[in-house]
Design a protein around this motif. Structure first.
Motif, mmCIF file in Angstrom:
data_model
loop_
_atom_site.group_PDB
_atom_site.id
_atom_site.type_symbol
_atom_site.label_atom_id
_atom_site.label_comp_id
_atom_site.label_asym_id
_atom_site.label_seq_id
_atom_site.Cartn_x
_atom_site.Cartn_y
_atom_site.Cartn_z
ATOM 1 N N ARG A 186 2.262 1.908 15.198
ATOM 2 C CA ARG A 186 1.856 1.624 13.822
ATOM 3 C C ARG A 186 2.322 0.224 13.442
ATOM 4 O O ARG A 186 3.180 -0.370 14.090
ATOM 5 C CB ARG A 186 2.467 2.652 12.882
ATOM 6 C CG ARG A 186 3.964 2.521 12.754
ATOM 7 C CD ARG A 186 4.568 3.719 12.105
ATOM 8 N NE ARG A 186 4.274 3.775 10.690
ATOM 9 C CZ ARG A 186 4.879 4.607 9.852
ATOM 10 N NH1 ARG A 186 5.791 5.447 10.315
ATOM 11 N NH2 ARG A 186 4.601 4.615 8.584
ATOM 12 N N ARG A 187 1.753 -0.299 12.388
ATOM 13 C CA ARG A 187 2.147 -1.586 11.825
ATOM 14 C C ARG A 187 1.913 -2.765 12.750
ATOM 15 O O ARG A 187 2.570 -3.792 12.626
ATOM 16 C CB ARG A 187 3.623 -1.584 11.450
ATOM 17 C CG ARG A 187 3.903 -0.578 10.407
ATOM 18 C CD ARG A 187 5.338 -0.540 10.126
ATOM 19 N NE ARG A 187 5.544 0.282 8.953
ATOM 20 C CZ ARG A 187 6.696 0.475 8.401
ATOM 21 N NH1 ARG A 187 7.757 -0.103 8.884
ATOM 22 N NH2 ARG A 187 6.786 1.210 7.361
ATOM 23 N N HIS A 221 0.828 -1.200 0.000
ATOM 24 C CA HIS A 221 0.000 0.000 0.000
ATOM 25 C C HIS A 221 0.867 1.256 0.000
ATOM 26 O O HIS A 221 0.707 2.139 -0.836
ATOM 27 C CB HIS A 221 -0.935 0.004 1.214
ATOM 28 C CG HIS A 221 -1.542 1.340 1.513
ATOM 29 N ND1 HIS A 221 -2.641 1.820 0.844
ATOM 30 C CD2 HIS A 221 -1.182 2.317 2.392
ATOM 31 C CE1 HIS A 221 -2.939 3.025 1.305
ATOM 32 N NE2 HIS A 221 -2.064 3.354 2.241
ATOM 33 N N HIS A 260 -0.900 10.989 6.571
ATOM 34 C CA HIS A 260 -2.080 10.927 5.715
ATOM 35 C C HIS A 260 -2.765 12.284 5.580
ATOM 36 O O HIS A 260 -3.396 12.560 4.570
ATOM 37 C CB HIS A 260 -3.055 9.853 6.198
ATOM 38 C CG HIS A 260 -2.617 8.472 5.804
ATOM 39 N ND1 HIS A 260 -1.903 7.652 6.639
ATOM 40 C CD2 HIS A 260 -2.752 7.789 4.644
ATOM 41 C CE1 HIS A 260 -1.625 6.519 6.022
ATOM 42 N NE2 HIS A 260 -2.127 6.568 4.802
ATOM 43 N N VAL A 295 -13.402 4.653 6.291
ATOM 44 C CA VAL A 295 -12.945 4.095 5.016
ATOM 45 C C VAL A 295 -14.119 3.761 4.096
ATOM 46 O O VAL A 295 -14.012 3.893 2.870
ATOM 47 C CB VAL A 295 -12.068 2.860 5.276
ATOM 48 C CG1 VAL A 295 -11.794 2.111 3.999
ATOM 49 C CG2 VAL A 295 -10.767 3.281 5.906
ATOM 50 N N MET A 327 1.293 3.735 -3.158
ATOM 51 C CA MET A 327 0.752 5.090 -3.084
ATOM 52 C C MET A 327 1.817 6.130 -3.397
ATOM 53 O O MET A 327 1.564 7.108 -4.085
ATOM 54 C CB MET A 327 0.154 5.354 -1.696
ATOM 55 C CG MET A 327 -1.198 4.711 -1.479
ATOM 56 S SD MET A 327 -2.459 5.466 -2.539
ATOM 57 C CE MET A 327 -3.939 4.751 -1.847
ATOM 58 N N TYR A 383 0.512 5.744 15.900
ATOM 59 C CA TYR A 383 -0.502 6.134 14.926
ATOM 60 C C TYR A 383 -0.583 7.644 14.715
ATOM 61 O O TYR A 383 -1.149 8.106 13.730
ATOM 62 C CB TYR A 383 -1.869 5.538 15.288
ATOM 63 C CG TYR A 383 -2.134 4.378 14.370
ATOM 64 C CD1 TYR A 383 -1.568 3.150 14.632
ATOM 65 C CD2 TYR A 383 -2.844 4.540 13.193
ATOM 66 C CE1 TYR A 383 -1.707 2.095 13.747
ATOM 67 C CE2 TYR A 383 -2.993 3.501 12.307
ATOM 68 C CZ TYR A 383 -2.426 2.287 12.592
ATOM 69 O OH TYR A 383 -2.553 1.264 11.693
HETATM 70 C C1 HEM Z 1 -2.665 9.068 -1.889
HETATM 71 C C2 HEM Z 1 -3.116 8.472 -0.822
HETATM 72 C C3 HEM Z 1 -2.297 7.702 0.188
HETATM 73 C C4 HEM Z 1 -0.954 7.638 0.358
HETATM 74 C C5 HEM Z 1 0.094 8.359 -0.451
HETATM 75 C C6 HEM Z 1 -0.693 6.720 1.442
HETATM 76 C C7 HEM Z 1 0.567 6.392 1.907
HETATM 77 C C8 HEM Z 1 0.836 5.518 2.925
HETATM 78 C C9 HEM Z 1 2.133 5.187 3.412
HETATM 79 C C10 HEM Z 1 3.452 5.739 2.883
HETATM 80 C C11 HEM Z 1 1.999 4.297 4.421
HETATM 81 C C12 HEM Z 1 3.103 3.713 5.261
HETATM 82 C C13 HEM Z 1 3.197 2.278 5.094
HETATM 83 C C14 HEM Z 1 4.134 1.768 6.095
HETATM 84 O O1 HEM Z 1 4.060 2.178 7.265
HETATM 85 O O2 HEM Z 1 4.955 0.959 5.722
HETATM 86 C C15 HEM Z 1 0.621 4.077 4.592
HETATM 87 C C16 HEM Z 1 0.091 3.253 5.542
HETATM 88 C C17 HEM Z 1 -1.219 3.085 5.721
HETATM 89 N N1 HEM Z 1 -2.232 3.701 5.004
HETATM 90 FE FE1 HEM Z 1 -2.049 4.959 3.464
HETATM 91 N N2 HEM Z 1 -1.864 6.255 1.926
HETATM 92 C C18 HEM Z 1 -2.875 6.828 1.184
HETATM 93 C C19 HEM Z 1 -4.201 6.618 1.320
HETATM 94 C C20 HEM Z 1 -4.723 5.846 2.278
HETATM 95 C C21 HEM Z 1 -6.112 5.699 2.488
HETATM 96 C C22 HEM Z 1 -7.215 6.348 1.658
HETATM 97 C C23 HEM Z 1 -6.217 4.878 3.556
HETATM 98 C C24 HEM Z 1 -7.447 4.394 4.241
HETATM 99 C C25 HEM Z 1 -8.575 4.250 3.644
HETATM 100 C C26 HEM Z 1 -4.918 4.501 4.012
HETATM 101 C C27 HEM Z 1 -4.650 3.683 5.090
HETATM 102 C C28 HEM Z 1 -3.412 3.300 5.532
HETATM 103 C C29 HEM Z 1 -3.148 2.410 6.640
HETATM 104 C C30 HEM Z 1 -4.196 1.751 7.530
HETATM 105 C C31 HEM Z 1 -1.754 2.262 6.738
HETATM 106 C C32 HEM Z 1 -0.975 1.389 7.718
HETATM 107 C C33 HEM Z 1 -0.414 2.164 8.798
HETATM 108 C C34 HEM Z 1 0.608 1.398 9.555
HETATM 109 O O3 HEM Z 1 0.247 0.551 10.361
HETATM 110 O O4 HEM Z 1 1.802 1.655 9.321
HETATM 111 N N3 HEM Z 1 -4.025 5.123 3.225
HETATM 112 N N4 HEM Z 1 -0.079 4.823 3.665
#
Ligand code: HEM
Ligand SMILES: [Cu+2]
Length: 547
Positions: A452-453, A70, A392, A474, A74, A385
Motif C-alpha cells: 500500500r501507499r 483522504h 474499505h 471508482v 474519511m 493492498y
Molecule cells: C467512508 C468511506 C471511506 C473511508 C472511511 C476511507 C478510509 C481510508 C483510510 C483510513 C485510508 C488509509 C490511508 C492511509 O493508508 O494512510 C484510505 C486509503 C485509501 N482509500 Fe479510502 N476510504 C473511504 C472511501 C474510499 C473510496 C470511495 C475510495 C475509492 C474510490 C477510496 C480509496 C482509497 C485509496 C486508493 C487509498 C490509498 C491506499 C493506500 O495506498 O494506502 N477510499 N481510505
C-alpha cells in the motif's frame, strides 16, 4: 422548512446560534457530506494515479498528502460527523424527549468538530518557509513515528494534523458525555432500558467507547506536540524514546475507533431490517449483550495492528486470540439480522437494499479480518493492498452503505419529503458495482505483493489489470454518489410529501410530525413496549400483552 424558508443571512444566524439537537444533527450531516466530497475527490485522484503503471498524474509528494488527507478526512471528518449527526438527531426523539441533556455542550461539540476540520485543511495554506500550496500532512492517517519527528517532517503540516485531531477528540468526548446523560436520564415514561430501540442502545455503547478510546489519542497527540516543540523525546529512539510507544497509543484508540464507526452502522441496520421485514428484531436482549461484548473486547485487541513490529510471541498470540473472540458476538448479530428477515414480509425499498448489501459486504470484511488476525498470515500481507481491501470493506461496504440506508430511511422524517426512488436505485446499483469493482481486486493485488501507499509501480508485476479495474470502479462509485447528492437536493424541493410515518414504522420518531416541531413532541409520549407505534396501531394485539 417548507413554505417559510428563511433568507440566507437569517438562516446563517439561526444555525450559528442554535442549540437544537435536530439542527445540530443536520449540520453534522451536511458538513460530513461536504468533507465526504473532498475526501472522495482525493480518492479519485489517488486511483487515477494508480490506474496504469509508471503514471505521473500526481507528483510523489502530492500523492502522500492525498492519501493522508483522504484517510484522516474519511475517519474523523466524514465517519464521525455522520454517525454523531444521526445520533444527535434521532436519539432524543427515539426516547421521547425534547432535546439533549446539555444543549449548549451539544453546540460546542459541533463547532469544535468543524474547527478541527478547518484546522486540518488550513494546513494547505501554511507551507514550510513559503506560504503556499503543497504542504498538507503527508505522514499517513496513523502518522507513525519517526515520520512525524522534526527531522523528517519539517514545516507545520504535522502540527496541523496533530492539533486538528486533538480538537476533534475533545468535541467527540463532549458529545459522548451528552449522549450518555441524555439516554440515561431523559427517557420518557415507560421507556425502560429493555424497551429502548436498538439504535439508542448501540449509540450508548458507542458513547462509552468514545470516552474510553479518545483520551489515549489525545494523550499521544500531546506527547507528539511536546516532542516537536519542547524537545521531549517520547518517540525518539536515538534519545531513549520508543517509536513503538506511538503505535501502542495510537492503536489503543485506533482499533476501538473502528467499532465507534461500525456499531452505529449496526444501529441503523437494526432499525431498518425489522421495519422492512414486518417482524420485531430477533433476539433483542442477545443483540444488546453482543454489542456490549463487542465494545469490551475491542478495547483489548489493538496490537493486532502491530504483529510485524517485533512483539513477543506471547503478545502476538494473545492479540490474535482476542481478535478471533470478537468474531463470536459479531457472528451472533449477523445471525439475528438474518433471523429477523427469515420468514418476514420483505419490502425491497432502498433502506433494505442497502442493508442487505451491508450484511453481505460486512461478512466478507469480517472474514478477511479473521484472516489478518492470524499472525503468520498478517506477516505476509501486512501493509499490502489486502489490508486496504479489508478496511474499505469495513468502512465503505459496512459504514457507508448503512449510512445510505439511514439517509433513505430518515430523510422523509428530517425533510418531510421522500427521496426519489428511481434515482435511489441508480445510486444503489452503480455504487454497489463500483464498490466491488474497486475493492475486490485489491485483495488479489495484495496477495500478489502490491504494497500500500506506493506512488507508482512498474509494469512487470502482474498488478496492472487489478489496478485498472479498481480505478474503473471508482467511476461507477463517483457517478452513484453524484446521483445521490442530486437526489438530496432535488427531493428537498420536489420530493413526494412523506407524511408522519411513511414506512409504517414502530419507534417514536415516527409518532411526531415530519419534520418534527421545534420541541419534538407537544406532549411527551408514554410507552408500554419496544414498539410503541405498533401498540397504537394494533390496540387489539399490542406488544406489551406478550412481554
Ligand atoms: C467512508 C468511506 C471511506 C473511508 C472511511 C476511507 C478510509 C481510508 C483510510 C483510513 C485510508 C488509509 C490511508 C492511509 O493508508 O494512510 C484510505 C486509503 C485509501 N482509500 Fe479510502 N476510504 C473511504 C472511501 C474510499 C473510496 C470511495 C475510495 C475509492 C474510490 C477510496 C480509496 C482509497 C485509496 C486508493 C487509498 C490509498 C491506499 C493506500 O495506498 O494506502 N477510499 N481510505
Ligand atoms: Cu483493529
Amino acid at each position: 422548512m417548507g413554505a417559510g424558508r428563511k433568507a440566507l443571512p437569517g438562516l446563517v444566524q439561526e444555525l450559528v446560534y442554535t442549540v437544537d439537537h435536530k439542527k445540530l444533527g443536520m449540520m453534522y450531516l451536511g458538513s460530513g457530506l461536504v468533507f465526504f466530497m473532498l475526501a472522495g475527490i482525493m480518492a479519485v485522484a489517488i486511483r487515477v494515479q494508480l490506474a496504469v503503471p509508471n503514471n505521473h498524474f500526481l507528483n510523489p509528494s502530492a500523492f502522500n498528502q492525498f492519501f493522508t488527507m483522504h484517510g484522516t478526512t474519511m475517519v474523523f471528518l466524514v465517519g464521525m460527523p455522520l454517525i454523531l449527526g444521526l445520533a444527535n438527531y434521532l436519539v432524543p426523539i427515539m426516547i421521547g424527549t425534547r432535546d439533549m441533556a446539555f444543549p449548549r455542550l451539544n453546540a460546542f461539540g459541533f463547532w469544535i468538530f468543524l474547527f478541527s476540520g478547518f484546522l486540518l485543511y488550513f494546513s494547505y495554506l501554511g507551507g514550510s518557509g513559503v506560504y503556499g500550496i503543497g504542504s498538507a500532512p503527508d505522514v499517513g492517517w496513523f502518522a507513525y513515528s519517526p515520520l512525524t519527528a522534526k527531522a523528517f517532517s519539517k514545516g507545520h503540516s504535522t502540527d496541523y494534523w496533530t492539533l486538528s485531531l486533538l480538537a476533534g477528540g475533545i468535541g467527540s468526548i463532549a458529545t459522548a458525555i451528552n449522549l450518555i446523560a441524555t439516554i440515561f436520564c431523559l427517557r420518557c415514561r415507560g421507556m425502560t432500558l429493555n424497551r429502548m430501540p436498538l439504535f439508542v442502545w448501540l449509540n450508548a455503547v458507542v458513547a462509552f467507547l468514545i470516552i474510553l478510546a479518545m483520551p489515549p489519542l489525545s494523550a499521544c497527540q500531546i506527547m507528539l506536540c511536546l516532542d516537536r516543540y519542547l524537545g521531549a523525546k517520547f518517540f525518539d529512539t536515538q534519545a531513549g524514546g520508543s517509536a513503538i510507544l506511538w503505535q501502542h497509543f495510537f492503536w489503543i484508540f485506533g482499533h476501538p475507533e473502528v467499532y465507534i464507526l461500525i456499531l452505529p452502522a449496526f444501529a441503523i441496520i437494526s432499525e431498518v431490517i425489522p421495519v422492512f421485514s414486518r417482524k420485531p428484531i430477533f433476539g433483542y436482549p442477545i443483540m444488546v449483550m453482543a454489542s456490549v461484548m463487542i465494545a469490551f473486547i475491542s478495547l483489548g485487541v489493538w496490537a493486532h495492528h502491530m504483529f510485524t513490529v517485533g512483539m513477543s510471541s506471547v503478545s502476538n498470540t494473545f492479540f490474535s486470540a482476542s481478535t478471533f473472540v470478537i468474531a463470536v458476538p459479531t457472528g451472533i448479530k449477523i445471525f439475528n439480522w438474518i433471523g429477523t428477515m427469515y420468514g418476514g414480509k420483505l419490502r425491497m425499498e432502498l433502506p433494505l437494499l442497502f442493508s442487505i448489501a451491508f450484511l453481505f459486504q460486512f461478512l466478507i470484511a469480517g472474514l478477511t479480518g479473521v484472516m489478518l488476525a492470524t499472525t503468520p498470515f498478517d506477516w505476509q500481507l501486512n501493509d499490502s493492498y489486502f489490508v486496504v481491501a479489508h478496511f474499505h470493506y469495513v468502512l465503505v461496504g459496512g459504514l457507508l452503505f448503512s449510512i445510505f440506508a439511514a439517509f433513505y430511511y430518515w430523510y422523509p422524517k428530517m425533510i418531510g419529503r421522500m427521496l426519489d426512488g428511481a434515482m435511489g436505485r441508480w445510486h444503489f446499483w452503480l455504487f454497489l458495482v463500483g464498490f466491488h469493482l474497486t475493492f475486490f481486486p485489491q485483495h488479489i493485488m495484495g496477495i500478489l505483493g502490491m504494497p500500500r501507499r506506493i506512488y507508482s509501480y512498474p509494469a512487470d508485476r502482474g498488478w496492472e489489470i487489478g489496478n485498472l479495474l479498481s480505478s474503473i470502479g471508482v467511476i461507477f462509485q463517483a457517478t452513484g454518489i453524484l446521483i445521490f447528492l442530486i437526489n438530496l437536493l432535488y427531493s428537498y424541493y420536489r420530493g413526494r410529501r412523506a407524511g408522519d410515518d411513511p414506512w409504517d414504522a414502530w419507534t417514536l420518531e415516527w409518532a411526531t410530525t415530519s419534520p418534527p416541531a421545534e420541541y419534538n413532541f407537544e406532549k411527551l409520549p408514554e410507552v408500554h413496549s419496544a414498539r410503541p407505534l405498533w401498540d397504537l396501531k394494533h390496540p387489539d394485539e399490542p406488544d406489551w400483552k406478550h412481554n
